[in-house]
Design a protein around this motif. Structure first.
Motif, mmCIF file in Angstrom:
data_model
loop_
_atom_site.group_PDB
_atom_site.id
_atom_site.type_symbol
_atom_site.label_atom_id
_atom_site.label_comp_id
_atom_site.label_asym_id
_atom_site.label_seq_id
_atom_site.Cartn_x
_atom_site.Cartn_y
_atom_site.Cartn_z
ATOM 1 N N GLU A 80 -96.269 65.073 -33.764
ATOM 2 C CA GLU A 80 -95.444 63.955 -34.231
ATOM 3 C C GLU A 80 -96.207 63.120 -35.257
ATOM 4 O O GLU A 80 -95.646 62.701 -36.275
ATOM 5 C CB GLU A 80 -95.036 63.084 -33.045
ATOM 6 C CG GLU A 80 -93.973 63.738 -32.168
ATOM 7 C CD GLU A 80 -93.615 62.884 -30.965
ATOM 8 O OE1 GLU A 80 -92.742 63.311 -30.182
ATOM 9 O OE2 GLU A 80 -94.217 61.796 -30.806
ATOM 10 N N ASN A 81 -97.499 62.872 -35.005
ATOM 11 C CA ASN A 81 -98.293 62.116 -35.987
ATOM 12 C C ASN A 81 -98.402 62.885 -37.310
ATOM 13 O O ASN A 81 -98.305 62.296 -38.399
ATOM 14 C CB ASN A 81 -99.696 61.856 -35.415
ATOM 15 C CG ASN A 81 -99.663 60.911 -34.234
ATOM 16 O OD1 ASN A 81 -98.781 60.050 -34.140
ATOM 17 N ND2 ASN A 81 -100.593 61.058 -33.297
ATOM 18 N N ARG A 82 -98.582 64.199 -37.207
ATOM 19 C CA ARG A 82 -98.667 65.011 -38.434
ATOM 20 C C ARG A 82 -97.345 64.981 -39.205
ATOM 21 O O ARG A 82 -97.329 64.864 -40.437
ATOM 22 C CB ARG A 82 -99.034 66.437 -38.073
ATOM 23 C CG ARG A 82 -99.282 67.339 -39.269
ATOM 24 C CD ARG A 82 -99.678 68.725 -38.806
ATOM 25 N NE ARG A 82 -100.913 68.682 -38.029
ATOM 26 C CZ ARG A 82 -101.430 69.750 -37.390
ATOM 27 N NH1 ARG A 82 -100.784 70.911 -37.438
ATOM 28 N NH2 ARG A 82 -102.549 69.650 -36.704
ATOM 29 N N GLU A 83 -96.218 65.075 -38.470
ATOM 30 C CA GLU A 83 -94.911 65.033 -39.142
ATOM 31 C C GLU A 83 -94.682 63.681 -39.800
ATOM 32 O O GLU A 83 -94.149 63.599 -40.923
ATOM 33 C CB GLU A 83 -93.822 65.334 -38.113
ATOM 34 C CG GLU A 83 -92.430 65.428 -38.724
ATOM 35 C CD GLU A 83 -91.386 65.761 -37.678
ATOM 36 O OE1 GLU A 83 -90.204 65.901 -38.053
ATOM 37 O OE2 GLU A 83 -91.765 65.886 -36.481
ATOM 38 N N ARG A 84 -95.113 62.588 -39.116
ATOM 39 C CA ARG A 84 -94.944 61.250 -39.699
ATOM 40 C C ARG A 84 -95.771 61.105 -40.972
ATOM 41 O O ARG A 84 -95.305 60.582 -41.994
ATOM 42 C CB ARG A 84 -95.359 60.205 -38.659
ATOM 43 C CG ARG A 84 -94.912 58.799 -39.003
ATOM 44 C CD ARG A 84 -95.382 57.787 -37.957
ATOM 45 N NE ARG A 84 -94.847 58.128 -36.637
ATOM 46 C CZ ARG A 84 -95.572 58.600 -35.639
ATOM 47 N NH1 ARG A 84 -96.881 58.803 -35.801
ATOM 48 N NH2 ARG A 84 -95.033 58.868 -34.472
ATOM 49 N N LYS A 85 -97.000 61.647 -40.945
ATOM 50 C CA LYS A 85 -97.844 61.590 -42.140
ATOM 51 C C LYS A 85 -97.255 62.438 -43.283
ATOM 52 O O LYS A 85 -97.286 62.031 -44.450
ATOM 53 C CB LYS A 85 -99.248 62.079 -41.800
ATOM 54 C CG LYS A 85 -100.043 61.124 -40.922
ATOM 55 C CD LYS A 85 -101.434 61.662 -40.641
ATOM 56 C CE LYS A 85 -102.230 60.732 -39.733
ATOM 57 N NZ LYS A 85 -103.590 61.258 -39.446
ATOM 58 N N LYS A 87 -94.046 63.132 -43.805
ATOM 59 C CA LYS A 87 -92.906 62.411 -44.365
ATOM 60 C C LYS A 87 -93.368 61.290 -45.292
ATOM 61 O O LYS A 87 -92.814 61.075 -46.366
ATOM 62 C CB LYS A 87 -92.046 61.840 -43.237
ATOM 63 C CG LYS A 87 -91.235 62.879 -42.494
ATOM 64 C CD LYS A 87 -90.356 62.223 -41.448
ATOM 65 C CE LYS A 87 -89.516 63.272 -40.711
ATOM 66 N NZ LYS A 87 -88.655 62.638 -39.670
ATOM 67 N N LYS A 88 -94.429 60.581 -44.865
ATOM 68 C CA LYS A 88 -94.946 59.497 -45.687
ATOM 69 C C LYS A 88 -95.507 60.015 -47.007
ATOM 70 O O LYS A 88 -95.248 59.460 -48.087
ATOM 71 C CB LYS A 88 -96.028 58.749 -44.902
ATOM 72 C CG LYS A 88 -96.546 57.496 -45.586
ATOM 73 C CD LYS A 88 -97.544 56.759 -44.677
ATOM 74 C CE LYS A 88 -98.059 55.490 -45.356
ATOM 75 N NZ LYS A 88 -99.039 54.784 -44.476
ATOM 76 N N ASN A 89 -96.240 61.132 -46.930
ATOM 77 C CA ASN A 89 -96.786 61.725 -48.160
ATOM 78 C C ASN A 89 -95.674 62.245 -49.074
ATOM 79 O O ASN A 89 -95.757 62.138 -50.307
ATOM 80 C CB ASN A 89 -97.739 62.864 -47.806
ATOM 81 C CG ASN A 89 -98.988 62.375 -47.096
ATOM 82 O OD1 ASN A 89 -99.435 61.234 -47.318
ATOM 83 N ND2 ASN A 89 -99.563 63.214 -46.225
ATOM 84 N N LEU A 90 -94.613 62.801 -48.477
ATOM 85 C CA LEU A 90 -93.490 63.302 -49.270
ATOM 86 C C LEU A 90 -92.781 62.164 -49.988
ATOM 87 O O LEU A 90 -92.430 62.278 -51.171
ATOM 88 C CB LEU A 90 -92.514 64.061 -48.372
ATOM 89 C CG LEU A 90 -91.301 64.692 -49.053
ATOM 90 C CD1 LEU A 90 -91.739 65.716 -50.085
ATOM 91 C CD2 LEU A 90 -90.390 65.349 -48.025
ATOM 92 N N CYS A 91 -92.574 61.054 -49.291
ATOM 93 C CA CYS A 91 -91.936 59.894 -49.937
ATOM 94 C C CYS A 91 -92.808 59.362 -51.068
ATOM 95 O O CYS A 91 -92.304 59.004 -52.150
ATOM 96 C CB CYS A 91 -91.679 58.804 -48.899
ATOM 97 S SG CYS A 91 -90.424 59.257 -47.677
ATOM 98 N N ARG A 92 -94.149 59.303 -50.839
ATOM 99 C CA ARG A 92 -95.050 58.817 -51.891
ATOM 100 C C ARG A 92 -95.018 59.768 -53.104
ATOM 101 O O ARG A 92 -94.997 59.321 -54.258
ATOM 102 C CB ARG A 92 -96.464 58.704 -51.348
ATOM 103 C CG ARG A 92 -97.440 58.071 -52.354
ATOM 104 C CD ARG A 92 -98.870 58.026 -51.829
ATOM 105 N NE ARG A 92 -98.982 57.184 -50.645
ATOM 106 C CZ ARG A 92 -99.169 57.636 -49.406
ATOM 107 N NH1 ARG A 92 -99.290 58.942 -49.198
ATOM 108 N NH2 ARG A 92 -99.246 56.817 -48.388
ATOM 109 N N ALA A 93 -95.015 61.098 -52.824
ATOM 110 C CA ALA A 93 -94.983 62.059 -53.930
ATOM 111 C C ALA A 93 -93.671 61.980 -54.693
ATOM 112 O O ALA A 93 -93.637 62.085 -55.926
ATOM 113 C CB ALA A 93 -95.188 63.472 -53.388
ATOM 114 N N ASN A 94 -92.573 61.739 -53.974
ATOM 115 C CA ASN A 94 -91.272 61.595 -54.634
ATOM 116 C C ASN A 94 -91.240 60.365 -55.518
ATOM 117 O O ASN A 94 -90.739 60.403 -56.658
ATOM 118 C CB ASN A 94 -90.186 61.536 -53.563
ATOM 119 C CG ASN A 94 -88.798 61.653 -54.159
ATOM 120 O OD1 ASN A 94 -88.654 61.950 -55.345
ATOM 121 N ND2 ASN A 94 -87.786 61.419 -53.354
#
Length: 377
Positions: A80-85, A87-94
């Motif tokens: 779950e922590n890896r998935e949250r990270k 998602k956060k990295n994907l939003c930042r990259a977007n």
């Protein structure tokens, strides 16, 4: 000597184990010192021991399940922590991609609201190939292009190439026409030769048919003449017999034939009949001889016809047998030639394979490709 199989050994071990257990039970049951009235303490002790072992096993099993559940919970938390990270990295990259590559200047409708549109606008005509020079813009007319001389030279060169191409095509068409005419002439000659050959075969067949028909008609004419001759001879004999009967009849001479009855030639008058005369007997014998000769002639004709048909049938069967033997001989020769060819090819392949194996076995590893190229050549 019998061989002991694993199954037999296992069965013997099972029987020995059961026999030992039975002996132990008998020692416990029939031992008066250790036996108590109505109960077996050793069996109870074994049951208690087994129950404790079962409880310990169940406890260890539950503890292993609890440890596995804790491990699974820990892994779920990590995932779950890896998935949250992620998602956060994907939003930042977007967001970074939108800031770098999706600027307002790159939008399709930005030119409608661009404040510097007039400064960036191009003149009405930059060159002759400007895509903005449409028909409705009236920026370019016929003959007003900048490369008029180059275009005119290109058109002249193009016209010359077209003319040469037309000449080549005309020459090729003439050559194709001549070739087609030659093939047509050759085909017509072949057709004429075939027609001449077929006409020759037809004339030969007609001649053979005419000869056969002529021979048949000749035989028919001979038979007809022979039959007419026989009929004429028979008629003459009948006439002579009639004249003789008239001369020797009852009206001209006294003849014993007067005993003939009026009811038929086979009947006579009993009171006047003197018996058959010599002439009657001779006529009967002559008629019988003629009947015998006619029957023999008919039998001879039938026999000759049967012999002719048998001879034709034997000739046809002999021709068919010879043709079948010839076909069998040809098939046997072809099969023998094919077998010899296959045998020679098999020998060559076997020798080549043997030679390759010997070469690969004798040559070092480094000379493999050199030897392979030499054999391929």
């Amino acid at each position: 000597m019998e061989v002991a199989l694993p199954k037999d050994l296992q069965q013997h071990a099972s029987l020995a184990k059961r026999r030992h257990a039975e002996l132990c039970r008998q020692k416990r049951v029939f031992n008066a010192r250790n036996r108590i009235i109505g109960g077996d303490t050793e069996a109870w002790d074994v049951q208690v021991h087994d129950q404790k072992i079962k409880e310990a096993t169940e406890k260890a099993r539950h503890e292993s399940f609890a440890a596995e559940m804790r491990q699974n919970d820990k892994m779920m938390c990590i995932l779950e922590n890896r998935e949250r990270k992620d998602k956060k990295n994907l939003c930042r990259a977007n967001s970074d991609f939108q800031q770098c590559f999706q600027k307002p200047e790159t939008r399709r409708e930005f030119d409608l609201s661009d404040p510097l549109a007039l400064k960036k606008d191009l003149p009405a005509r930059q060159s002759d190939n400007d895509i903005r020079n449409t028909i409705s813009g009236m920026q370019k007319f016929m003959g007003e292009d900048l490369n008029f001389h180059e275009r005119k030279k290109f058109q002249e060169e193009q016209n010359r190439e077209w003319s040469l191409q037309q000449q080549r095509e005309w020459k090729n068409a003439q050559a194709d026409q001549k070739c087609a005419e030659a093939r047509h002439t050759e085909t017509r000659l072949q057709f004429d030769e075939t027609a001449r050959h077929l006409q020759k075969l037809e004339s030969t067949t007609k001649k053979a048919v005419c000869a056969t028909v002529k021979e048949f008609n000749k035989n028919q004419a001979v038979e007809l003449a022979e039959r007419k001759k026989q009929e004429k001879k028979q008629e003459q004999e009948d006439n002579l017999a009639e004249i003789s009967n008239l001369l020797h009849g009852d009206l001209l001479s006294e003849n014993p034939q007067q005993a003939a009855s009026s009811f038929g030639p086979h009947r006579v008058v009993p009171d006047r009949w003197k018996g058959m005369t010599q002439e009657q007997l001779e006529q009967i014998r002559l008629a019988q001889k003629q009947q015998i000769q006619e029957k023999l002639r008919l039998q001879e004709e039938v026999r000759q016809r049967d012999l002719d048909w048998d001879r034709r049938r034997v000739q046809q069967a002999r021709a068919t047998l010879l043709f079948e033997r010839q076909q069998q001989r040809q098939q046997r020769d072809l099969r023998r030639a094919l077998d010899n060819s296959n045998l020679s090819l098999a020998k060559e392949q076997h020798l080549q394979k043997k030679y390759m194996n010997e070469v690969f076995a004798n040559q070092p590893t480094g000379d493999y490709f050199t030897q392979f190229n030499t054999i391929s050549r």
